[in-house]
Design an enzyme around this catalytic site. Structure first.
Site, PDB file in Angstrom:
ATOM      1  N   THR A  12       0.821  -1.220   0.000  1.00 19.97           N
ATOM      2  CA  THR A  12       0.000   0.000   0.000  1.00 19.97           C
ATOM      3  C   THR A  12       0.854   1.269   0.000  1.00 19.97           C
ATOM      4  OG1 THR A  12      -1.802  -1.148   1.092  1.00 19.97           O
ATOM      5  CG2 THR A  12      -1.784   1.232   1.327  1.00 19.97           C
ATOM      6  N   SER A  56       1.501  -7.619  -0.794  1.00 16.03           N
ATOM      7  CA  SER A  56       2.367  -8.488   0.028  1.00 16.03           C
ATOM      8  C   SER A  56       1.831  -9.896   0.221  1.00 16.03           C
ATOM      9  CB  SER A  56       2.674  -7.821   1.372  1.00 16.03           C
ATOM     10  OG  SER A  56       1.546  -7.796   2.197  1.00 16.03           O
ATOM     11  N   THR A  88       1.638  -4.365   4.370  1.00 12.91           N
ATOM     12  CA  THR A  88       1.512  -4.750   5.769  1.00 12.91           C
ATOM     13  C   THR A  88       0.854  -6.125   5.949  1.00 12.91           C
ATOM     14  OG1 THR A  88      -0.612  -3.637   5.905  1.00 12.91           O
ATOM     15  CG2 THR A  88       1.326  -2.355   6.536  1.00 12.91           C
ATOM     16  N   ASP A  89       0.169  -6.586   4.901  1.00 12.88           N
ATOM     17  CA  ASP A  89      -0.619  -7.821   5.066  1.00 12.88           C
ATOM     18  C   ASP A  89       0.230  -9.023   5.477  1.00 12.88           C
ATOM     19  OD1 ASP A  89      -2.775  -6.305   4.328  1.00 12.88           O
ATOM     20  OD2 ASP A  89      -3.138  -7.305   2.415  1.00 12.88           O
TER      21      ASP A  89
HETATM   22  N1  ASP Z   1      -3.189  -3.747   2.507  1.00 14.65           N
HETATM   23  C1  ASP Z   1      -1.839  -4.030   2.237  1.00 14.65           C
HETATM   24  C2  ASP Z   1      -0.876  -3.017   2.840  1.00 14.65           C
HETATM   25  O1  ASP Z   1      -1.175  -2.517   3.886  1.00 14.65           O
HETATM   26  C3  ASP Z   1      -1.508  -4.401   0.886  1.00 14.65           C
HETATM   27  C4  ASP Z   1      -0.309  -5.261   0.935  1.00 14.65           C
HETATM   28  O2  ASP Z   1      -0.056  -5.879   1.951  1.00 14.65           O
HETATM   29  O3  ASP Z   1       0.424  -5.270  -0.049  1.00 14.65           O
HETATM   30  O4  ASP Z   1       0.155  -2.717   2.341  1.00 14.65           O
END
Ligand code: ASP
Length: 325
Positions: A12, A56, A88-89
């Site tokens: 993100t 991710s 973050t995922d």
């Molecule tokens: N929602 C995710 C983030 O916070 C997307 C990911 O993990 O790529 O980055």
């Protein structure tokens, strides 16, 4: 020689929405992310590279091997610190993966964002700025792999994503974070702990299954996971402190691969000697299932995968040595 190496993996923090797209997708390069950090010290020498450009959840363990190689090269070239930005995922898994193999005094700091780069009040630039502050601190040396989000410094081992959308999503649970970034510098709540890195991964072809259980669930998935040749180990995300329904216990078979029980709760350990009923931790251990100790299912999966990848002679001892607080 640059002081700080930054590798970007997507997520993100690097996402924006183009006309006609249904949602944000990763697009920004390492240079774009750095350009968005306000008040970057012009004397700081930074080398940046876009290593991956993915969400991710799509980072594979083989990708992580390449990311580890990239970070190892940066550290061997004399980097003062290495920063990785990513989604973050899967951060609680990727940071732990890197920590298990990281053999440098040079800190490796992982950061990201919960809000996309083109939204209102994106947190990516602030998170990268805080990661840079930690990276520049002499006191960060020898602390292994850390995650800096929301100005909180988490250990790679304890960190968990707790909320699907909040910017305050990461928690180190009962044990608390390592520190915080206050007035532009890290304040540490505990001393650096010695690390015992695993030898570099030799193989990437194995897969470890995680099985989570709900009440009344049949034995079908359990039977499959414990017999499928694809799985080199199986992690059971059990009820409470790691329990299974009594009627599934007849299907437990630890003869062909490590089987590990963890808690499906968001915090707290898998117990060893509290409950003695059928399906309890005492019953599981009697059948050869290993306790996951303080590791949740995601971390236990990465640990046993990494131990198998490193080809260690005594996987159980290597697991036990790393599964505690
Ligand atoms: N929602 C995710 C983030 O916070 C997307 C990911 O993990 O790529 O980055």
């Amino acid at each position: 020689m640059a002081d700080i190496f930054i590798g970007t993996l997507g997520g993100t923090i690097a996402m924006t929405r183009a006309a006609g797209e249904g949602g944000v997708t990763p697009k920004l390069t390492a240079a774009d992310l750095l350009a968005a950090v306000p008040g970057l010290d012009p004397a700081l020498s930074v080398q940046s590279e876009s290593v991956l450009q993915v969400a991710s959840a799509s980072i594979s363990l083989r990708d992580m091997g390449r990311v580890l190689d990239w970070a190892n090269r940066a550290a061997s070239q004399g980097a003062r610190a290495v920063i990785l930005t990513q989604g973050t995922d899967s951060m609680e898994e990727t940071a732990w993966f890197l920590d298990l193999f990281w053999a440098h005094d040079c800190p490796l700091i992982v950061t990201g964002a919960m809000r996309a780069a083109d939204g209102a009040g994106p947190d990516g630039p602030a998170n990268l700025a805080a990661a840079l502050r930690v990276a520049q601190a002499e006191s960060a040396r020898g602390r292994g792999v850390m995650v800096v989000m929301n100005e909180v410094i988490h250990s790679a081992k304890r960190l968990r994503k707790t909320d699907s959308l909040s910017t305050d999503t990461f928690s180190s649970g009962t044990t608390g974070p390592l520190g915080r970034v206050i007035e532009g510098a890290p304040v540490w709540f505990r001393p650096a702990a010695p690390s015992d890195p695993l030898p570099a991964p030799q193989s990437f072809d194995h897969d470890v299954a995680i099985l989570s259980f709900g009440i009344g669930q049949s034995a079908a998935l359990l039977r499959h996971a414990l017999s499928a040749p694809e799985f080199s180990a199986v992690v059971l995300a059990g009820f409470g402190s790691g329990h299974l329904p009594a009627d599934l216990m007849a299907h437990i078979d630890t003869s062909t691969r490590p089987v590990i029980y963890c808690s499906r709760c968001s915090d707290g350990p898998a117990t060893r000697a509290t409950y003695g009923y059928p399906g309890s931790e005492v019953d599981l251990q009697a059948r050869g299932v290993w306790p996951g100790d303080w590791l949740g299912p995601l971390k236990a999966r990465i640990l046993i995968w990494a131990i198998e990848a490193a080809g260690l002679a005594d996987p159980r001892a290597a697991f036990e040595a790393r599964a505690g607080v």
